[in-house]
Each structure stands twice: as C-alpha cells, then as structure tokens.
Design a protein around this motif. Sequence first.
Motif, short mmCIF file in Angstrom:
data_model
loop_
_atom_site.label_atom_id
_atom_site.label_comp_id
_atom_site.label_asym_id
_atom_site.label_seq_id
_atom_site.Cartn_x
_atom_site.Cartn_y
_atom_site.Cartn_z
N ASP A 119 0.85 -1.19 0.00
CA ASP A 119 0.00 0.00 0.00
C ASP A 119 0.88 1.25 0.00
OD1 ASP A 119 -2.19 -1.72 -0.08
OD2 ASP A 119 -2.29 -1.85 2.08
N GLY A 120 0.71 2.17 0.94
CA GLY A 120 1.50 3.39 0.98
C GLY A 120 2.65 3.33 1.95
N ASP A 121 2.95 2.14 2.50
CA ASP A 121 4.02 2.01 3.47
C ASP A 121 5.39 2.23 2.83
OD1 ASP A 121 2.03 1.34 5.26
OD2 ASP A 121 2.48 -0.80 5.26
N ALA A 122 6.35 2.54 3.66
CA ALA A 122 7.73 2.69 3.20
C ALA A 122 8.28 1.32 2.79
CB ALA A 122 8.59 3.28 4.32
N PRO A 123 9.24 1.27 1.87
CA PRO A 123 9.86 0.00 1.50
C PRO A 123 10.48 -0.67 2.73
CG PRO A 123 10.55 1.74 0.01
CD PRO A 123 9.80 2.40 1.13
N GLN A 124 10.37 -1.98 2.79
CA GLN A 124 10.96 -2.72 3.90
C GLN A 124 11.49 -4.05 3.43
OE1 GLN A 124 7.95 -3.63 6.97
NE2 GLN A 124 6.43 -2.89 5.53
N VAL A 125 12.44 -4.58 4.18
CA VAL A 125 13.02 -5.88 3.87
C VAL A 125 11.94 -6.93 4.06
CG1 VAL A 125 14.75 -7.59 4.56
CG2 VAL A 125 15.33 -5.16 4.55
N CYS A 126 11.89 -7.87 3.13
CA CYS A 126 10.91 -8.95 3.22
C CYS A 126 11.57 -10.23 2.71
CB CYS A 126 9.66 -8.62 2.41
SG CYS A 126 9.93 -8.48 0.62
N THR A 127 10.85 -11.33 2.80
CA THR A 127 11.32 -12.59 2.22
C THR A 127 10.33 -12.98 1.14
OG1 THR A 127 12.26 -13.23 4.35
CG2 THR A 127 12.03 -14.96 2.69
N PHE A 128 10.84 -13.24 -0.06
CA PHE A 128 10.05 -13.60 -1.23
C PHE A 128 10.17 -15.10 -1.47
CE2 PHE A 128 10.05 -14.59 -5.78
CZ PHE A 128 8.82 -14.07 -6.17
N TYR A 129 9.04 -15.78 -1.67
CA TYR A 129 9.00 -17.21 -1.93
C TYR A 129 8.29 -17.47 -3.25
CZ TYR A 129 9.76 -17.49 3.13
OH TYR A 129 10.26 -17.34 4.40
N PRO A 130 8.97 -17.99 -4.28
CA PRO A 130 8.27 -18.40 -5.50
C PRO A 130 7.32 -19.56 -5.17
CG PRO A 130 10.65 -18.34 -5.84
CD PRO A 130 10.41 -18.20 -4.37
N ARG A 131 6.16 -19.57 -5.84
CA ARG A 131 5.18 -20.64 -5.60
C ARG A 131 4.68 -21.21 -6.93
NH1 ARG A 131 0.24 -19.01 -3.45
NH2 ARG A 131 -0.05 -21.05 -2.54
N ASN A 132 4.37 -22.46 -6.91
CA ASN A 132 3.64 -23.16 -7.97
C ASN A 132 4.31 -23.14 -9.35
OD1 ASN A 132 1.73 -23.50 -5.94
ND2 ASN A 132 0.53 -21.75 -6.61
N ARG A 133 5.52 -22.64 -9.44
CA ARG A 133 6.28 -22.60 -10.70
C ARG A 133 5.51 -21.92 -11.83
NH1 ARG A 133 8.02 -28.42 -9.31
NH2 ARG A 133 10.05 -28.07 -8.38
N ASP A 134 4.63 -20.97 -11.48
CA ASP A 134 3.82 -20.29 -12.50
C ASP A 134 3.79 -18.78 -12.33
OD1 ASP A 134 2.19 -19.92 -10.29
OD2 ASP A 134 0.43 -20.87 -11.17
N GLY A 135 4.69 -18.24 -11.49
CA GLY A 135 4.67 -16.80 -11.24
C GLY A 135 3.94 -16.42 -9.97
N SER A 136 3.32 -17.40 -9.32
CA SER A 136 2.69 -17.16 -8.02
C SER A 136 3.80 -16.95 -7.00
CB SER A 136 1.83 -18.35 -7.60
OG SER A 136 0.78 -18.58 -8.52
N PHE A 137 3.49 -16.34 -5.85
CA PHE A 137 4.51 -16.09 -4.84
C PHE A 137 3.87 -15.91 -3.47
CE2 PHE A 137 3.23 -12.00 -6.59
CZ PHE A 137 3.06 -11.19 -5.47
#
Length: 133
Positions: free
Chosen positions: A59-77
């Motif tokens: 939303d309008g929050d400041a950028p923050q460190v996160c952890t990204f996980y690919p899902r379903n081998r189709d672009g889901s995450f």
Amino acid sequence: MRPIHIAASALLALAISPASAQVKDGHGNALRVGLPAKPAADYDGGTISAGRPAKCVLDGDAPQVCTFYPRNRDGSFAIDVAGLAYYADKVSPSEIIVDYDNGARMVPQGSFTRSKRDPACWVQGSDRKICVY
C-alpha cells in the motif's frame, strides 16, 4: 479461587493473541530465507520454493526488507513482511488473487492486476498495492 482466576486470565490471553502469521509450509512450520531446501507444500495449498531476501512495499508504506518465496512454478509467490504473510496465486499474466494469513485464518484480499508503470507491483484500485523488488 485466585489460582483459577490467574489460569483463566492466561487462557483468555492465549485465545485473544493471534498465532504467528509468518509464511509457513504445509505442516505449519514457519519458513525463512533459504527454506524450504527443496519445493514443498505450503500453508495455502500451493507448492513453495526457497525464500530469498527482497524489498517489499505494501500500500503506501515505506519499502521494507521482506522474504520472497516463489510458488507453484507459474509466477505465483508468497511474501513475509515483518511477520505478515501474503500468498499470491497467479491467475493470468496480469492478475493475481491474494490471501493474507492473519494468524488465525486466511483472509481473501481479492484480485490485483500488474501495474503498467511498475511491473514489480500489483495493484487493486488506486490505493492498494503489493510491490516486490
């Protein structure tokens, strides 16, 4: 009588406190960078791959460190932003359906479309967005 009151208060506090909403595998185990070691079932019924550090904007929050996980081998995450878990299922090249794990249950967030201005962002209306860099 006092010990019962203390025990009842403790049980009430546990009932009110939400469970951890961190991204989890299919067994409810919290994941982190580098996990799972190989693709595995995730908490939202998909297949999740190893997490990696990223930068997220919600939303309008400041950028923050996160952890990204690919899902379903189709672009889901899935993303874990400060212990908040979001699962995105790709419906088409320009649309995802998002669920938010509030610690007690999955809460549907609806459909988001890929931003034409910033392809790392998915938007819903004019004020909701999920960006992963």
